[in-house]
Design an enzyme around this catalytic site. Structure first.
Site, PDB file in Angstrom:
ATOM      1  N   CYS A 179      39.160  44.060  34.322  1.00 45.98           N
ATOM      2  CA  CYS A 179      38.746  42.695  34.696  1.00 45.98           C
ATOM      3  C   CYS A 179      38.828  41.681  33.543  1.00 45.98           C
ATOM      4  CB  CYS A 179      37.346  42.757  35.304  1.00 45.98           C
ATOM      5  SG  CYS A 179      36.924  41.298  36.260  1.00 45.98           S
TER       6      CYS A 179
ATOM      7  N   ARG B 191      34.368  33.678  44.687  1.00 52.14           N
ATOM      8  CA  ARG B 191      34.789  34.822  43.872  1.00 52.14           C
ATOM      9  C   ARG B 191      35.344  35.915  44.768  1.00 52.14           C
ATOM     10  NH1 ARG B 191      32.659  34.768  38.802  1.00 52.14           N
ATOM     11  NH2 ARG B 191      32.736  37.018  38.579  1.00 52.14           N
TER      12      ARG B 191
ATOM     13  N   HIS C  54      36.274  47.524  38.989  1.00 53.08           N
ATOM     14  CA  HIS C  54      35.053  48.029  38.356  1.00 53.08           C
ATOM     15  C   HIS C  54      34.552  49.153  39.264  1.00 53.08           C
ATOM     16  CE1 HIS C  54      34.215  44.700  35.532  1.00 53.08           C
ATOM     17  NE2 HIS C  54      34.614  43.864  36.473  1.00 53.08           N
TER      18      HIS C  54
END
Ligand SMILES: NC(=O)CC[C@H](N)C(=O)O
Length: 251
Positions: A95, A131, A195
């Site tokens: 990320c 997001r 993640h």
């Protein structure tokens, strides 16, 4: 133990979002279970180290504030990171770490953060306030290994201009809202938004990373040379997520 994997976890104290540390724990366990030594070092802001000495460099994700705080230090290491890449140190980026290997990252407040510029991709914060968040599955090709990679993404940044994506998005967002593709992989560097953490849920990718890193000092090593390991929990974790997302596991 004859073989030892030398790992550097960069900015371990500030770049560790959504369980990124689990990647290190997984690598360690899968090495030790094979009687491969695991020599872990950390490298924080201001710490002197020659990154080209390592087999693997790991850099996790972080909030915009942390990314901004480490940038002067990271940029100073550009030549040394290039040397590490030239000398076959494998690099795993999650990320925020992945974003910083590109041209730049425009944070949520509009601030432009210079990246290392190793690759043409760049990251902008797209639709304000929105997001890419949630579980994600991608169909990936890692050298000869074809696999479905599962994880969790949470990023405002929209990464565009990726020439060599890691995989095709089966469910979730990926590099950007409508990108269709996720991450970056060129044989030397693997960058991904996943993640969750990435490696415990994807033991084949963990082994692939170990293999690529060990290859630095054992150029003839092949993926199949790593002894197989079976852990029923890995498979159970995959099945739960894939079933929920109505995707078949062909691993
Ligand atoms: N999860 C992360 O590493 C976040 C990276 C970056 N701050 C973004 O929001 O896009």
């Amino acid at each position: 133990m004859e073989q030892v994997l030398k790992v550097c976890w960069m900015y371990h104290d500030i770049m560790d979002l959504y369980g990124d540390k689990g990647n290190i724990m997984t690598l360690k366990k899968r090495c030790l279970d094979r009687h491969i030594g695991f020599d872990l070092h950390t490298c924080g802001i201001g710490q002197k180290d020659d990154l080209s000495n390592y087999d693997l460099i790991f850099l996790g994700g972080g909030a915009d504030k942390e990314q901004i705080s480490l940038i002067p230090d990271l940029l100073q290491r550009k030549e040394n990171i290039q040397k590490a890449m030239d000398e076959h140190t494998f690099i795993l980026l999650i990320c925020g770490g992945y974003q910083l290997f590109g041209q730049y990252y425009i944070a949520a407040d509009g601030k432009k953060i210079a990246g290392l510029g190793f690759y043409p991709y760049y990251t902008d914060t797209g639709k304000m306030g929105s997001r890419c968040i949630g579980n994600i599955v991608i169909d990936a090709q890692l050298d000869e290994m074809h696999t479905k990679i599962i994880g969790f993404e949470n990023h405002g940044g929209q990464t565009l201009g990726v020439t060599k994506p890691l995989g095709k998005v089966l469910s979730g967002c990926g590099n950007a809202f409508d990108a269709g593709f996720e991450g970056f992989y060129d044989g030397k560097v693997l960058g991904t938004y996943l993640h969750g953490p990435l490696l415990p849920k994807n033991p084949d990718v963990a082994d692939f990373v170990i293999y690529k890193a060990l290859k630095k000092r054992n150029p003839d090593l092949q993926l199949k040379d790593l002894s197989p390991l079976t852990n029923p929990y890995d498979q159970a974790a995959r099945e739960v997520l894939l079933t929920r997302m109505h995707i078949e596991d062909d691993n």
